[in-house]
Design an enzyme around this catalytic site. Structure first.
Site, PDB file in Angstrom:
ATOM      1  N   ASP A  87      27.057   9.809 -13.363  1.00  0.00           N
ATOM      2  CA  ASP A  87      26.056  10.375 -14.275  1.00  0.00           C
ATOM      3  C   ASP A  87      24.861  10.725 -13.404  1.00  0.00           C
ATOM      4  O   ASP A  87      24.100   9.840 -12.990  1.00  0.00           O
ATOM      5  CB  ASP A  87      25.687   9.340 -15.349  1.00  0.00           C
ATOM      6  CG  ASP A  87      24.757   9.908 -16.415  1.00  0.00           C
ATOM      7  OD1 ASP A  87      24.208  11.008 -16.216  1.00  0.00           O
ATOM      8  OD2 ASP A  87      24.574   9.230 -17.451  1.00  0.00           O
ATOM      9  N   HIS A  90      15.445  11.962 -21.410  1.00  0.00           N
ATOM     10  CA  HIS A  90      15.454  11.636 -22.842  1.00  0.00           C
ATOM     11  C   HIS A  90      14.152  12.207 -23.381  1.00  0.00           C
ATOM     12  O   HIS A  90      13.122  11.539 -23.362  1.00  0.00           O
ATOM     13  CB  HIS A  90      15.520  10.126 -23.077  1.00  0.00           C
ATOM     14  CG  HIS A  90      16.772   9.510 -22.548  1.00  0.00           C
ATOM     15  ND1 HIS A  90      16.900   8.171 -22.311  1.00  0.00           N
ATOM     16  CD2 HIS A  90      17.968  10.054 -22.214  1.00  0.00           C
ATOM     17  CE1 HIS A  90      18.114   7.920 -21.836  1.00  0.00           C
ATOM     18  NE2 HIS A  90      18.785   9.048 -21.771  1.00  0.00           N
ATOM     19  N   GLU A 111      27.687  13.467 -25.195  1.00  0.00           N
ATOM     20  CA  GLU A 111      28.254  12.533 -24.226  1.00  0.00           C
ATOM     21  C   GLU A 111      29.109  11.421 -24.851  1.00  0.00           C
ATOM     22  O   GLU A 111      28.762  10.240 -24.749  1.00  0.00           O
ATOM     23  CB  GLU A 111      27.137  11.938 -23.371  1.00  0.00           C
ATOM     24  CG  GLU A 111      25.913  11.425 -24.129  1.00  0.00           C
ATOM     25  CD  GLU A 111      24.803  10.958 -23.188  1.00  0.00           C
ATOM     26  OE1 GLU A 111      25.083  10.093 -22.343  1.00  0.00           O
ATOM     27  OE2 GLU A 111      23.669  11.449 -23.308  1.00  0.00           O
ATOM     28  N   ASP A 125       0.808  -1.219   0.000  1.00  0.00           N
ATOM     29  CA  ASP A 125       0.000   0.000   0.000  1.00  0.00           C
ATOM     30  C   ASP A 125       0.845   1.275   0.000  1.00  0.00           C
ATOM     31  O   ASP A 125       0.398   2.332   0.431  1.00  0.00           O
ATOM     32  CB  ASP A 125      -0.968  -0.004   1.189  1.00  0.00           C
ATOM     33  CG  ASP A 125      -0.226  -0.093   2.509  1.00  0.00           C
ATOM     34  OD1 ASP A 125       1.004  -0.294   2.481  1.00  0.00           O
ATOM     35  OD2 ASP A 125      -0.865   0.040   3.558  1.00  0.00           O
ATOM     36  N   ASP A 169      21.292  16.574 -17.168  1.00  0.00           N
ATOM     37  CA  ASP A 169      21.846  15.235 -17.417  1.00  0.00           C
ATOM     38  C   ASP A 169      23.343  15.375 -17.625  1.00  0.00           C
ATOM     39  O   ASP A 169      23.799  15.694 -18.722  1.00  0.00           O
ATOM     40  CB  ASP A 169      21.164  14.641 -18.665  1.00  0.00           C
ATOM     41  CG  ASP A 169      21.658  13.228 -18.966  1.00  0.00           C
ATOM     42  OD1 ASP A 169      22.379  12.648 -18.130  1.00  0.00           O
ATOM     43  OD2 ASP A 169      21.320  12.713 -20.049  1.00  0.00           O
ATOM     44  N   HIS A 178      21.163  13.161 -26.872  1.00  0.00           N
ATOM     45  CA  HIS A 178      19.707  13.068 -27.040  1.00  0.00           C
ATOM     46  C   HIS A 178      19.073  14.387 -26.627  1.00  0.00           C
ATOM     47  O   HIS A 178      19.681  15.180 -25.899  1.00  0.00           O
ATOM     48  CB  HIS A 178      19.163  11.917 -26.184  1.00  0.00           C
ATOM     49  CG  HIS A 178      19.656  11.971 -24.757  1.00  0.00           C
ATOM     50  ND1 HIS A 178      19.075  12.758 -23.803  1.00  0.00           N
ATOM     51  CD2 HIS A 178      20.721  11.383 -24.143  1.00  0.00           C
ATOM     52  CE1 HIS A 178      19.743  12.631 -22.661  1.00  0.00           C
ATOM     53  NE2 HIS A 178      20.754  11.813 -22.842  1.00  0.00           N
ATOM     54  N   TYR A 217      34.751   2.896 -23.145  1.00  0.00           N
ATOM     55  CA  TYR A 217      34.589   1.881 -22.095  1.00  0.00           C
ATOM     56  C   TYR A 217      35.537   0.726 -22.408  1.00  0.00           C
ATOM     57  O   TYR A 217      35.426   0.095 -23.463  1.00  0.00           O
ATOM     58  CB  TYR A 217      33.141   1.363 -22.066  1.00  0.00           C
ATOM     59  CG  TYR A 217      32.116   2.463 -21.991  1.00  0.00           C
ATOM     60  CD1 TYR A 217      31.793   3.063 -20.771  1.00  0.00           C
ATOM     61  CD2 TYR A 217      31.461   2.924 -23.147  1.00  0.00           C
ATOM     62  CE1 TYR A 217      30.844   4.088 -20.701  1.00  0.00           C
ATOM     63  CE2 TYR A 217      30.521   3.943 -23.085  1.00  0.00           C
ATOM     64  CZ  TYR A 217      30.215   4.521 -21.860  1.00  0.00           C
ATOM     65  OH  TYR A 217      29.289   5.530 -21.806  1.00  0.00           O
ATOM     66  N   HIS A 258      24.055   1.129 -17.809  1.00  0.00           N
ATOM     67  CA  HIS A 258      22.980   1.569 -16.914  1.00  0.00           C
ATOM     68  C   HIS A 258      23.180   1.039 -15.497  1.00  0.00           C
ATOM     69  O   HIS A 258      22.248   0.590 -14.843  1.00  0.00           O
ATOM     70  CB  HIS A 258      21.606   1.138 -17.464  1.00  0.00           C
ATOM     71  CG  HIS A 258      21.179   1.953 -18.650  1.00  0.00           C
ATOM     72  ND1 HIS A 258      20.151   1.588 -19.482  1.00  0.00           N
ATOM     73  CD2 HIS A 258      21.648   3.128 -19.132  1.00  0.00           C
ATOM     74  CE1 HIS A 258      20.019   2.506 -20.438  1.00  0.00           C
ATOM     75  NE2 HIS A 258      20.917   3.445 -20.240  1.00  0.00           N
ATOM     76  N   GLU A 288      29.713  14.285 -20.189  1.00  0.00           N
ATOM     77  CA  GLU A 288      28.417  14.680 -20.753  1.00  0.00           C
ATOM     78  C   GLU A 288      28.041  16.096 -20.334  1.00  0.00           C
ATOM     79  O   GLU A 288      28.020  16.420 -19.144  1.00  0.00           O
ATOM     80  CB  GLU A 288      27.333  13.698 -20.265  1.00  0.00           C
ATOM     81  CG  GLU A 288      25.934  14.071 -20.704  1.00  0.00           C
ATOM     82  CD  GLU A 288      24.885  13.034 -20.300  1.00  0.00           C
ATOM     83  OE1 GLU A 288      25.085  12.336 -19.285  1.00  0.00           O
ATOM     84  OE2 GLU A 288      23.873  12.917 -21.013  1.00  0.00           O
ATOM     85  N   ARG A 310      32.956   8.647 -19.456  1.00  0.00           N
ATOM     86  CA  ARG A 310      31.983   9.409 -20.252  1.00  0.00           C
ATOM     87  C   ARG A 310      32.013  10.844 -19.734  1.00  0.00           C
ATOM     88  O   ARG A 310      32.156  11.063 -18.521  1.00  0.00           O
ATOM     89  CB  ARG A 310      30.574   8.815 -20.099  1.00  0.00           C
ATOM     90  CG  ARG A 310      29.499   9.572 -20.879  1.00  0.00           C
ATOM     91  CD  ARG A 310      28.190   8.769 -21.061  1.00  0.00           C
ATOM     92  NE  ARG A 310      27.441   8.581 -19.842  1.00  0.00           N
ATOM     93  CZ  ARG A 310      27.325   7.424 -19.195  1.00  0.00           C
ATOM     94  NH1 ARG A 310      27.918   6.338 -19.660  1.00  0.00           N
ATOM     95  NH2 ARG A 310      26.609   7.332 -18.078  1.00  0.00           N
ATOM     96  N   HIS A 353      27.218   3.720 -27.838  1.00  0.00           N
ATOM     97  CA  HIS A 353      25.953   4.461 -27.778  1.00  0.00           C
ATOM     98  C   HIS A 353      25.988   5.755 -28.574  1.00  0.00           C
ATOM     99  O   HIS A 353      26.986   6.086 -29.217  1.00  0.00           O
ATOM    100  CB  HIS A 353      25.543   4.718 -26.325  1.00  0.00           C
ATOM    101  CG  HIS A 353      26.565   5.460 -25.518  1.00  0.00           C
ATOM    102  ND1 HIS A 353      26.905   6.761 -25.748  1.00  0.00           N
ATOM    103  CD2 HIS A 353      27.322   5.061 -24.453  1.00  0.00           C
ATOM    104  CE1 HIS A 353      27.809   7.146 -24.858  1.00  0.00           C
ATOM    105  NE2 HIS A 353      28.090   6.125 -24.076  1.00  0.00           N
TER     106      HIS A 353
HETATM  107  N1  GLY Z   1      21.619   9.688 -17.923  1.00  0.00           N
HETATM  108  C1  GLY Z   1      21.144   9.051 -19.065  1.00  0.00           C
HETATM  109  C2  GLY Z   1      21.849   9.461 -20.268  1.00  0.00           C
HETATM  110  O1  GLY Z   1      22.924  10.015 -20.185  1.00  0.00           O
HETATM  111  O2  GLY Z   1      21.382   9.322 -21.354  1.00  0.00           O
HETATM  112 MN    MN Z   2      22.380  11.637 -21.477  1.00  0.00          MN
HETATM  113 MN    MN Z   3      23.564  11.036 -18.484  1.00  0.00          MN
END
Ligand code: GLY
Ligand code: MN
Ligand code: MN
Length: 427
Positions: A247, A348, A372, A37, A258, A341, A376, A230, A396, A394, A337
């Site tokens: 991140d 996103h 970004e 609940d 982000d 975005h 890796y 992720h 970003e 990374r 990747h």
């Molecule tokens: N934090 C998600 C991305 O960088 O797309």
């Molecule tokens: Mn991102």
């Molecule tokens: Mn990110």
């Protein structure tokens, strides 16, 4: 702050896109059960919020388009002292009528009856196709006269692509909070023992500054954990002489930030870490410099791949030249990747990358795009020199496209090695 006037003008723009003699229905998000609940913290549906600015659940917005004119109606949960005792105050119909620049406000309980009335003789129905089936079923109960059904979110998403000055101001505010959080992480990292402690420092700064939520679950990944894209467990011990990929971005008044920074676990980068890091950083800077109206995201993507091919070759991680690296996509193992975005109400942002003719939408003033690039290197990749293994990097930033170029909204969050090391030693 987004003004009521701006929300009203968004509804007007949506109405303009609707076919004559049609109706659009957009629902608030439902509460989501966490367990038994208890619920997750409530987060309004982004499209509903974009068109109404209303944060309560059990609400809906209806736009009815006639020949040329339109009317908009908001349905809100009624005032109910018993329910409010447990779940907090409701605005109610009377106050909602004062606040929102809609044509009328009704109780949410009356939605179905009212829809039946409003849908009479309408030729087209619009709703968000991601709507859950039970609600779609209700809408379709009255569809006898409809000859067409459209996805409303296609219209809203296109609008969300270009941010207004008020939206940009909120994103910038989110950025100032996220900056403080990342700088705090850089200062604290070497004195902490676990990834989640670092996460807590970051999220404390978010909340302390009025950003009640993160824009997505923070990633705090030490060493090889950074190679899981992720990774959100954030429960490993912070090991010495490792890099930590962070991140994390707050959501402020529904707008995301982000940001990724990759920092040393104990204050200073080792030589191999520096080599990889500076490779990614130089690529990131070069891609950002390409940004201006008219440029395609796919051009940025390709250029980032080419530049990373060169970095990989320079470091001896691959032997092939740029041409072969691109043709055989040798970079993919290390950079799997996208370059970035859209970002806005969602991290996103649910906005299109292609137009109706399936042609890529070029960058335009008012868009916000993340940049970004990354590398890796898995801990068990025996093709790579040992010194580089178990490192994920990374970097970003969030970029606003301006009339003549770009504005890096996160340029104040440090990313040069000497700046990061200086912050780490200032603790
Ligand atoms: N934090 C998600 C991305 O960088 O797309
Ligand atoms: Mn991102
Ligand atoms: Mn990110």
């Amino acid at each position: 702050m987004i003004s009521e006037k701006e929300y009203a003008s968004r509804r007007k723009r949506v109405a303009k896109e609707l076919k004559n003699n049609s109706i659009a229905v957009i629902f608030a998000a439902d509460n989501k059960v966490r367990s038994n609940d208890t619920n997750y913290p409530y987060r309004q549906n982004s499209n509903f919020y974009y068109l109404s600015g209303f944060r309560e659940d059990s609400s809906a917005l209806v736009i009815v388009k006639g020949k040329k004119s339109f009317e908009s109606f908001l349905f809100v949960h009624k005032k109910d002292p018993k329910e409010e005792l447990w779940n907090g105050k409701r605005l109610g119909v009377k106050e909602a009528k004062k606040r929102f620049q809609v044509d009328d406000v009704f109780e949410y309980d009356t939605l179905n009856a009212k829809l039946k009335e409003l849908m009479q003789n309408k030729k087209a129905l619009y709703y968000d196709f991601s709507l859950e089936y039970s609600k779609v079923k209700v809408l379709k109960r009255y569809t006898k006269s409809f000859v067409a059904i459209y996805n409303l979110s296609h219209i809203v998403q296109k609008m969300r692509l270009i941010k207004s000055p008020a939206e940009i101001a909120l994103i910038k505010h989110a950025m100032t909070i996220t900056k403080e959080a990342h700088h705090q992480a850089m200062q604290k990292a070497s004195s902490l023992n676990y990834e989640y402690e670092l996460q807590a420092e970051i999220e404390y700064v978010f909340k302390k500054n009025g950003a009640y939520s993160d824009a997505y679950t923070s990633i705090v990944a030490c060493g090889d954990n950074a190679n899981t894209l992720h990774y959100i467990n954030n429960d490993a011990k912070l090991q010495k002489k490792q890099l930590i990929l962070i991140d994390a971005g707050c959501e402020y008044q529904y707008y995301a930030s982000d940001i990724t920074r990759t920092i040393p676990s104990d204050g200073s980068f080792t030589q191999p870490q520096k080599e990889l890091y500076n490779g990614v950083l130089s690529v990131q800077k070069q891609i950002i410099q390409m940004i201006r109206p008219g440029v395609l995201r796919s051009q940025l993507q390709k250029k980032s791949q080419e530049l990373l091919c060169q970095v990989l070759k320079k470091l001896g991680i691959i032997q092939a030249g740029k041409k072969k690296c691109m043709k055989k996509e040798l970079f993919k193992k290390y950079y799997p990747h996208g370059i970035g975005h859209w970002m806005g109400l969602d991290v996103h942002d649910e906005a299109p990358y292609k137009d109706e003719k399936n042609k890529e939408i070029p960058l335009q003033e008012g868009m916000v795009l993340t940049i970004e690039p990354a590398l890796y290197i898995a801990h068990d990749d025996t093709n790579v020199a040992k010194k580089y293994r178990g490192i994920g990097i990374r970097i970003e930033d969030d970029i606003l496209i301006t009339a003549t170029g770009y504005e890096n909204l996160s340029c104040d969050i440090v990313k040069e090695i000497d700046e990061i090391e200086a912050l780490a030693s200032s603790h």
